[in-house]
Scaffold this motif. Structure first.
Motif, PDB file in Angstrom:
ATOM      1  N   ALA A  41       0.866  -1.176   0.000  1.00 40.42           N
ATOM      2  CA  ALA A  41       0.000   0.000   0.000  1.00 40.42           C
ATOM      3  C   ALA A  41       0.902   1.225   0.000  1.00 40.42           C
ATOM      4  O   ALA A  41       1.696   1.407   0.917  1.00 40.42           O
ATOM      5  N   GLU A  42       0.802   2.025  -1.039  1.00 39.83           N
ATOM      6  CA  GLU A  42       1.601   3.246  -1.145  1.00 39.83           C
ATOM      7  C   GLU A  42       0.827   4.241  -1.979  1.00 39.83           C
ATOM      8  O   GLU A  42       0.562   3.989  -3.154  1.00 39.83           O
ATOM      9  N   ASP A  43       0.452   5.371  -1.366  1.00 42.90           N
ATOM     10  CA  ASP A  43      -0.360   6.356  -2.070  1.00 42.90           C
ATOM     11  C   ASP A  43       0.464   7.367  -2.862  1.00 42.90           C
ATOM     12  O   ASP A  43      -0.060   8.033  -3.743  1.00 42.90           O
ATOM     13  N   ASN A  44       1.748   7.473  -2.592  1.00 34.77           N
ATOM     14  CA  ASN A  44       2.607   8.404  -3.318  1.00 34.77           C
ATOM     15  C   ASN A  44       3.160   7.719  -4.561  1.00 34.77           C
ATOM     16  O   ASN A  44       3.860   6.711  -4.448  1.00 34.77           O
ATOM     17  N   GLN A  69      -7.867   0.619   2.040  1.00 35.39           N
ATOM     18  CA  GLN A  69      -9.105  -0.051   1.628  1.00 35.39           C
ATOM     19  C   GLN A  69      -8.835  -1.002   0.467  1.00 35.39           C
ATOM     20  O   GLN A  69      -9.330  -2.131   0.443  1.00 35.39           O
ATOM     21  N   LEU A  70      -8.023  -0.544  -0.496  1.00 37.86           N
ATOM     22  CA  LEU A  70      -7.705  -1.390  -1.653  1.00 37.86           C
ATOM     23  C   LEU A  70      -6.830  -2.582  -1.263  1.00 37.86           C
ATOM     24  O   LEU A  70      -6.975  -3.675  -1.821  1.00 37.86           O
ATOM     25  N   VAL A  71      -5.934  -2.395  -0.289  1.00 38.61           N
ATOM     26  CA  VAL A  71      -5.132  -3.524   0.205  1.00 38.61           C
ATOM     27  C   VAL A  71      -6.048  -4.560   0.836  1.00 38.61           C
ATOM     28  O   VAL A  71      -5.931  -5.761   0.575  1.00 38.61           O
ATOM     29  N   LEU A  72      -6.945  -4.095   1.671  1.00 39.77           N
ATOM     30  CA  LEU A  72      -7.894  -4.993   2.329  1.00 39.77           C
ATOM     31  C   LEU A  72      -8.700  -5.770   1.293  1.00 39.77           C
ATOM     32  O   LEU A  72      -8.798  -7.003   1.372  1.00 39.77           O
ATOM     33  N   GLU A  73      -9.253  -5.082   0.317  1.00 39.74           N
ATOM     34  CA  GLU A  73     -10.064  -5.737  -0.713  1.00 39.74           C
ATOM     35  C   GLU A  73      -9.234  -6.721  -1.534  1.00 39.74           C
ATOM     36  O   GLU A  73      -9.681  -7.834  -1.808  1.00 39.74           O
ATOM     37  N   ARG A  74      -8.016  -6.309  -1.910  1.00 40.71           N
ATOM     38  CA  ARG A  74      -7.170  -7.189  -2.731  1.00 40.71           C
ATOM     39  C   ARG A  74      -6.773  -8.444  -1.956  1.00 40.71           C
ATOM     40  O   ARG A  74      -6.814  -9.545  -2.480  1.00 40.71           O
ATOM     41  N   PHE A  75      -6.407  -8.276  -0.674  1.00 42.80           N
ATOM     42  CA  PHE A  75      -6.036  -9.423   0.152  1.00 42.80           C
ATOM     43  C   PHE A  75      -7.234 -10.338   0.369  1.00 42.80           C
ATOM     44  O   PHE A  75      -7.121 -11.562   0.269  1.00 42.80           O
ATOM     45  N   GLU A  76      -8.385  -9.742   0.623  1.00 45.07           N
ATOM     46  CA  GLU A  76      -9.609 -10.514   0.870  1.00 45.07           C
ATOM     47  C   GLU A  76      -9.980 -11.373  -0.343  1.00 45.07           C
ATOM     48  O   GLU A  76     -10.468 -12.486  -0.194  1.00 45.07           O
ATOM     49  N   ASN A  77      -9.722 -10.856  -1.546  1.00 47.98           N
ATOM     50  CA  ASN A  77     -10.074 -11.567  -2.778  1.00 47.98           C
ATOM     51  C   ASN A  77      -8.953 -12.444  -3.329  1.00 47.98           C
ATOM     52  O   ASN A  77      -9.139 -13.130  -4.327  1.00 47.98           O
ATOM     53  N   ALA A  78      -7.801 -12.426  -2.687  1.00 51.62           N
ATOM     54  CA  ALA A  78      -6.656 -13.223  -3.138  1.00 51.62           C
ATOM     55  C   ALA A  78      -6.804 -14.662  -2.662  1.00 51.62           C
ATOM     56  O   ALA A  78      -7.461 -14.939  -1.649  1.00 51.62           O
ATOM     57  N   MET A  92      -2.388   7.240   4.632  1.00 55.64           N
ATOM     58  CA  MET A  92      -2.989   7.158   3.297  1.00 55.64           C
ATOM     59  C   MET A  92      -4.412   7.682   3.350  1.00 55.64           C
ATOM     60  O   MET A  92      -5.043   7.636   4.399  1.00 55.64           O
ATOM     61  N   PRO A  93      -4.920   8.117   2.210  1.00 54.63           N
ATOM     62  CA  PRO A  93      -6.330   8.530   2.164  1.00 54.63           C
ATOM     63  C   PRO A  93      -7.242   7.297   2.194  1.00 54.63           C
ATOM     64  O   PRO A  93      -6.777   6.178   2.055  1.00 54.63           O
ATOM     65  N   VAL A  94      -8.506   7.510   2.352  1.00 56.98           N
ATOM     66  CA  VAL A  94      -9.575   6.498   2.373  1.00 56.98           C
ATOM     67  C   VAL A  94      -9.481   5.633   3.630  1.00 56.98           C
ATOM     68  O   VAL A  94     -10.370   5.651   4.465  1.00 56.98           O
ATOM     69  N   MET A  95      -8.421   4.828   3.769  1.00 61.58           N
ATOM     70  CA  MET A  95      -8.215   4.009   4.964  1.00 61.58           C
ATOM     71  C   MET A  95      -6.717   3.973   5.236  1.00 61.58           C
ATOM     72  O   MET A  95      -5.936   3.612   4.363  1.00 61.58           O
ATOM     73  N   LYS A 102      -5.773  -3.729  11.007  1.00 63.43           N
ATOM     74  CA  LYS A 102      -6.776  -4.267  11.943  1.00 63.43           C
ATOM     75  C   LYS A 102      -7.870  -5.017  11.186  1.00 63.43           C
ATOM     76  O   LYS A 102      -8.308  -6.093  11.616  1.00 63.43           O
ATOM     77  N   ALA A 103      -8.289  -4.477  10.043  1.00 62.92           N
ATOM     78  CA  ALA A 103      -9.339  -5.123   9.245  1.00 62.92           C
ATOM     79  C   ALA A 103      -8.839  -6.443   8.656  1.00 62.92           C
ATOM     80  O   ALA A 103      -9.589  -7.434   8.626  1.00 62.92           O
ATOM     81  N   ILE A 104      -7.601  -6.481   8.206  1.00 63.56           N
ATOM     82  CA  ILE A 104      -7.030  -7.728   7.665  1.00 63.56           C
ATOM     83  C   ILE A 104      -6.948  -8.771   8.766  1.00 63.56           C
ATOM     84  O   ILE A 104      -7.340  -9.926   8.588  1.00 63.56           O
ATOM     85  N   ARG A 105      -6.442  -8.380   9.926  1.00 62.77           N
ATOM     86  CA  ARG A 105      -6.305  -9.321  11.049  1.00 62.77           C
ATOM     87  C   ARG A 105      -7.661  -9.855  11.506  1.00 62.77           C
ATOM     88  O   ARG A 105      -7.750 -10.960  12.044  1.00 62.77           O
TER      89      ARG A 105
END
Length: 173
Positions: A41-44, A69-78, A92-95, A102-105
């Motif tokens: 996850a890197e927003d820059n 948020q995108l990391v969470l979604e990508r990991f969840e769908n992997a 980062m923005p959004v999350m 915490k959400a991944i764990r």
């Protein structure tokens, strides 16, 4: 085989380490990242490009997304085990990285509790490291990324994963 300058460079470095007295095994361990698949996850945009290039030189495939948020979604769908580790920017923005960790764990997947999540942040104070660990991250690396430090951390968690796998096999036998 095709000739790759990066592979040639790694072999030369490996040979130099062996000549300096390191065992072949120690020299090979220094390239522990090769073949790994990381999620980052890197927003820059510039930081993302630099990270991608550094990891490419190490033989790592890295998928980079712009926010937690995108990391969470990508990991969840992997697929389980698709990623060897997650590199998590903190601000980062959004999350942010803490919330994403915490959400991944909290996911019900087996690998959600075990996947190494490594904080990457310019904030390098002790309280920043504590906040990362409190959020469920395994380690904290200050930016700019020190590739040797990343190798050590990944090596540490790879060894733990191998030991856990051996214990599981022994228990099943």
């Amino acid at each position: 085989k095709p000739f790759f300058a990066s592979a040639f460079k790694e072999k030369i470095l490996e040979m130099q380490k062996v000549l300096k007295g390191e065992s072949q095994e120690e020299a090979v361990k220094s390239n522990i990242l090769e073949g790994m698949h990381l999620l980052a996850a890197e927003d820059n945009e510039i930081n993302a490009e630099i990270l991608e290039e550094i990891l490419k030189i190490e033989g790592v495939f890295c998928e980079i997304v712009e926010n937690g948020q995108l990391v969470l979604e990508r990991f969840e769908n992997a697929a389980e085990g698709e990623f060897d580790a997650i590199l998590m920017d903190v601000q980062m923005p959004v999350m942010n990285g803490y919330e994403a960790t915490k959400a991944i764990r909290a996911l019900s997947r087996k690998d959600a509790a075990k996947i190494p999540i490594i904080a990457m942040t310019a904030n390098a104070f002790a309280e920043d490291e504590k906040a990362a660990l409190d959020a469920g991250m395994n380690a904290h690396i200050p930016k700019p990324i020190d590739i040797d430090m990343l190798r050590r951390i990944i090596s540490q968690y790879s060894k733990r994963k191998e030991l856990q796998n051996e214990k599981t096999k022994d228990q099943q036998a």
